[in-house]
Design a protein around this motif. Structure first.
Motif, PDB file in Angstrom:
ATOM      1  N   MET A  81       0.837  -1.174   0.000  1.00 32.35           N
ATOM      2  CA  MET A  81       0.000   0.000   0.000  1.00 32.35           C
ATOM      3  C   MET A  81       0.883   1.239   0.000  1.00 32.35           C
ATOM      4  O   MET A  81       1.353   1.658   1.037  1.00 32.35           O
ATOM      5  CB  MET A  81      -0.904   0.019   1.213  1.00 32.35           C
ATOM      6  N   ASN A  82       1.095   1.807  -1.107  1.00 27.38           N
ATOM      7  CA  ASN A  82       1.914   3.007  -1.196  1.00 27.38           C
ATOM      8  C   ASN A  82       1.000   4.212  -1.304  1.00 27.38           C
ATOM      9  O   ASN A  82       0.292   4.381  -2.271  1.00 27.38           O
ATOM     10  CB  ASN A  82       2.842   2.910  -2.407  1.00 27.38           C
ATOM     11  N   MET A  83       1.037   5.068  -0.282  1.00 27.44           N
ATOM     12  CA  MET A  83       0.105   6.191  -0.204  1.00 27.44           C
ATOM     13  C   MET A  83       0.843   7.520  -0.074  1.00 27.44           C
ATOM     14  O   MET A  83       0.311   8.488   0.425  1.00 27.44           O
ATOM     15  CB  MET A  83      -0.797   6.022   1.024  1.00 27.44           C
ATOM     16  N   GLU A  84       2.104   7.576  -0.482  1.00 24.51           N
ATOM     17  CA  GLU A  84       2.925   8.751  -0.232  1.00 24.51           C
ATOM     18  C   GLU A  84       2.453   9.999  -0.969  1.00 24.51           C
ATOM     19  O   GLU A  84       2.518  11.094  -0.446  1.00 24.51           O
ATOM     20  CB  GLU A  84       4.365   8.450  -0.622  1.00 24.51           C
ATOM     21  N   ASN A  85       1.990   9.872  -2.188  1.00 25.77           N
ATOM     22  CA  ASN A  85       1.707  11.047  -3.012  1.00 25.77           C
ATOM     23  C   ASN A  85       0.227  11.382  -3.104  1.00 25.77           C
ATOM     24  O   ASN A  85      -0.198  12.018  -4.049  1.00 25.77           O
ATOM     25  CB  ASN A  85       2.267  10.817  -4.423  1.00 25.77           C
ATOM     26  N   ARG A  86      -0.560  10.967  -2.131  1.00 25.75           N
ATOM     27  CA  ARG A  86      -1.986  11.251  -2.184  1.00 25.75           C
ATOM     28  C   ARG A  86      -2.301  12.502  -1.389  1.00 25.75           C
ATOM     29  O   ARG A  86      -1.923  12.633  -0.245  1.00 25.75           O
ATOM     30  CB  ARG A  86      -2.779  10.074  -1.640  1.00 25.75           C
ATOM     31  N   ASN A  87      -2.985  13.411  -1.991  1.00 28.42           N
ATOM     32  CA  ASN A  87      -3.444  14.628  -1.315  1.00 28.42           C
ATOM     33  C   ASN A  87      -4.954  14.571  -1.222  1.00 28.42           C
ATOM     34  O   ASN A  87      -5.629  14.171  -2.169  1.00 28.42           O
ATOM     35  CB  ASN A  87      -3.034  15.881  -2.083  1.00 28.42           C
ATOM     36  N   TYR A  88      -5.474  14.978  -0.096  1.00 30.06           N
ATOM     37  CA  TYR A  88      -6.911  14.976   0.099  1.00 30.06           C
ATOM     38  C   TYR A  88      -7.409  16.401   0.144  1.00 30.06           C
ATOM     39  O   TYR A  88      -7.062  17.164   1.026  1.00 30.06           O
ATOM     40  CB  TYR A  88      -7.280  14.236   1.384  1.00 30.06           C
ATOM     41  N   GLU A  89      -8.206  16.731  -0.823  1.00 28.88           N
ATOM     42  CA  GLU A  89      -8.829  18.037  -0.855  1.00 28.88           C
ATOM     43  C   GLU A  89     -10.328  17.829  -0.879  1.00 28.88           C
ATOM     44  O   GLU A  89     -10.853  17.043  -1.662  1.00 28.88           O
ATOM     45  CB  GLU A  89      -8.379  18.811  -2.093  1.00 28.88           C
ATOM     46  N   ALA A  90     -10.997  18.521  -0.010  1.00 30.93           N
ATOM     47  CA  ALA A  90     -12.440  18.386   0.065  1.00 30.93           C
ATOM     48  C   ALA A  90     -13.081  19.130  -1.093  1.00 30.93           C
ATOM     49  O   ALA A  90     -12.679  20.245  -1.421  1.00 30.93           O
ATOM     50  CB  ALA A  90     -12.947  18.937   1.385  1.00 30.93           C
ATOM     51  N   ASP A 115       0.746   2.956   6.631  1.00 32.96           N
ATOM     52  CA  ASP A 115       2.119   2.823   7.126  1.00 32.96           C
ATOM     53  C   ASP A 115       2.245   1.662   8.111  1.00 32.96           C
ATOM     54  O   ASP A 115       3.192   0.875   8.051  1.00 32.96           O
ATOM     55  CB  ASP A 115       2.582   4.120   7.790  1.00 32.96           C
ATOM     56  N   VAL A 116       1.295   1.561   9.027  1.00 30.04           N
ATOM     57  CA  VAL A 116       1.322   0.480  10.011  1.00 30.04           C
ATOM     58  C   VAL A 116       1.179  -0.864   9.314  1.00 30.04           C
ATOM     59  O   VAL A 116       1.869  -1.831   9.652  1.00 30.04           O
ATOM     60  CB  VAL A 116       0.220   0.684  11.076  1.00 30.04           C
ATOM     61  N   TYR A 117       0.304  -0.943   8.329  1.00 34.26           N
ATOM     62  CA  TYR A 117       0.127  -2.185   7.577  1.00 34.26           C
ATOM     63  C   TYR A 117       1.427  -2.580   6.877  1.00 34.26           C
ATOM     64  O   TYR A 117       1.837  -3.737   6.911  1.00 34.26           O
ATOM     65  CB  TYR A 117      -0.995  -2.033   6.547  1.00 34.26           C
ATOM     66  N   ASP A 118       2.080  -1.618   6.254  1.00 37.11           N
ATOM     67  CA  ASP A 118       3.335  -1.899   5.555  1.00 37.11           C
ATOM     68  C   ASP A 118       4.410  -2.396   6.517  1.00 37.11           C
ATOM     69  O   ASP A 118       5.109  -3.364   6.232  1.00 37.11           O
ATOM     70  CB  ASP A 118       3.831  -0.660   4.817  1.00 37.11           C
ATOM     71  N   LYS A 119       4.550  -1.732   7.667  1.00 38.88           N
ATOM     72  CA  LYS A 119       5.551  -2.143   8.647  1.00 38.88           C
ATOM     73  C   LYS A 119       5.249  -3.530   9.198  1.00 38.88           C
ATOM     74  O   LYS A 119       6.155  -4.360   9.352  1.00 38.88           O
ATOM     75  CB  LYS A 119       5.616  -1.134   9.795  1.00 38.88           C
ATOM     76  N   THR A 120       3.986  -3.793   9.498  1.00 41.42           N
ATOM     77  CA  THR A 120       3.593  -5.097  10.026  1.00 41.42           C
ATOM     78  C   THR A 120       3.839  -6.187   9.004  1.00 41.42           C
ATOM     79  O   THR A 120       4.368  -7.255   9.328  1.00 41.42           O
ATOM     80  CB  THR A 120       2.111  -5.081  10.446  1.00 41.42           C
ATOM     81  N   SER A 121       3.473  -5.924   7.775  1.00 42.81           N
ATOM     82  CA  SER A 121       3.695  -6.894   6.707  1.00 42.81           C
ATOM     83  C   SER A 121       5.177  -7.207   6.542  1.00 42.81           C
ATOM     84  O   SER A 121       5.575  -8.359   6.377  1.00 42.81           O
ATOM     85  CB  SER A 121       3.116  -6.353   5.400  1.00 42.81           C
ATOM     86  N   GLU A 122       6.000  -6.181   6.627  1.00 44.21           N
ATOM     87  CA  GLU A 122       7.445  -6.363   6.503  1.00 44.21           C
ATOM     88  C   GLU A 122       7.992  -7.212   7.647  1.00 44.21           C
ATOM     89  O   GLU A 122       8.793  -8.134   7.426  1.00 44.21           O
ATOM     90  CB  GLU A 122       8.120  -4.992   6.502  1.00 44.21           C
TER      91      GLU A 122
END
Length: 117
Positions: free
Chosen positions: A1-10, A46-53
């Motif tokens: 799950m790579n979510m680094e470049n996601r911006n949330y704008e309402a 991030d937690v999912y990625d670390k746990t998976s690793e």
């Protein structure tokens, strides 16, 4: 799950009566909610990625250990099976097995932990 470049704008809120009548306070609250959602999603990712690793790393260590020490691995598996058998049978027979199961399972757990450290 790579979510680094996601911006949330309402998106802009629109009222049913008029498209421009939504107050700035409403828009601010909506923007904060969208931002909080984005931060929560990133944190979970991030937690999912670390746990998976870590799980993958631990699995590889266990696999490597079992390949290097097949005799110990068989004895550990036998001990775990014996401990689980005693533990599960303690649920049906509350006599002698119940007193034996807990110390045996605890001892086997300690032994297994020492092997995998």
């Amino acid at each position: 799950m790579n979510m680094e470049n996601r911006n949330y704008e309402a998106p802009e809120l629109k009222s049913e009566k008029e498209s421009g009548s939504v107050s700035t306070a409403d828009q601010t609250i909506f923007n904060r909610g969208a931002k909080a959602y984005g931060q929560a999603e990133k944190a979970v990712s991030d937690v999912y990625d670390k746990t998976s690793e870590k799980v993958s790393e631990t699995y590889e260590k266990a696999k490597s250990y079992s390949s290097d020490n097949p005799g110990k691995t068989i004895l550990i598996a036998l001990g775990i099976g014996l401990g689980l058998g005693l533990l599960l049978s303690a649920g049906t027979h509350r006599s002698h097995n119940a007193r034996l199961a807990r110390p045996v399972v605890n001892a086997l757990s300690d032994i297994a932990l020492e092997f995998f450290r």
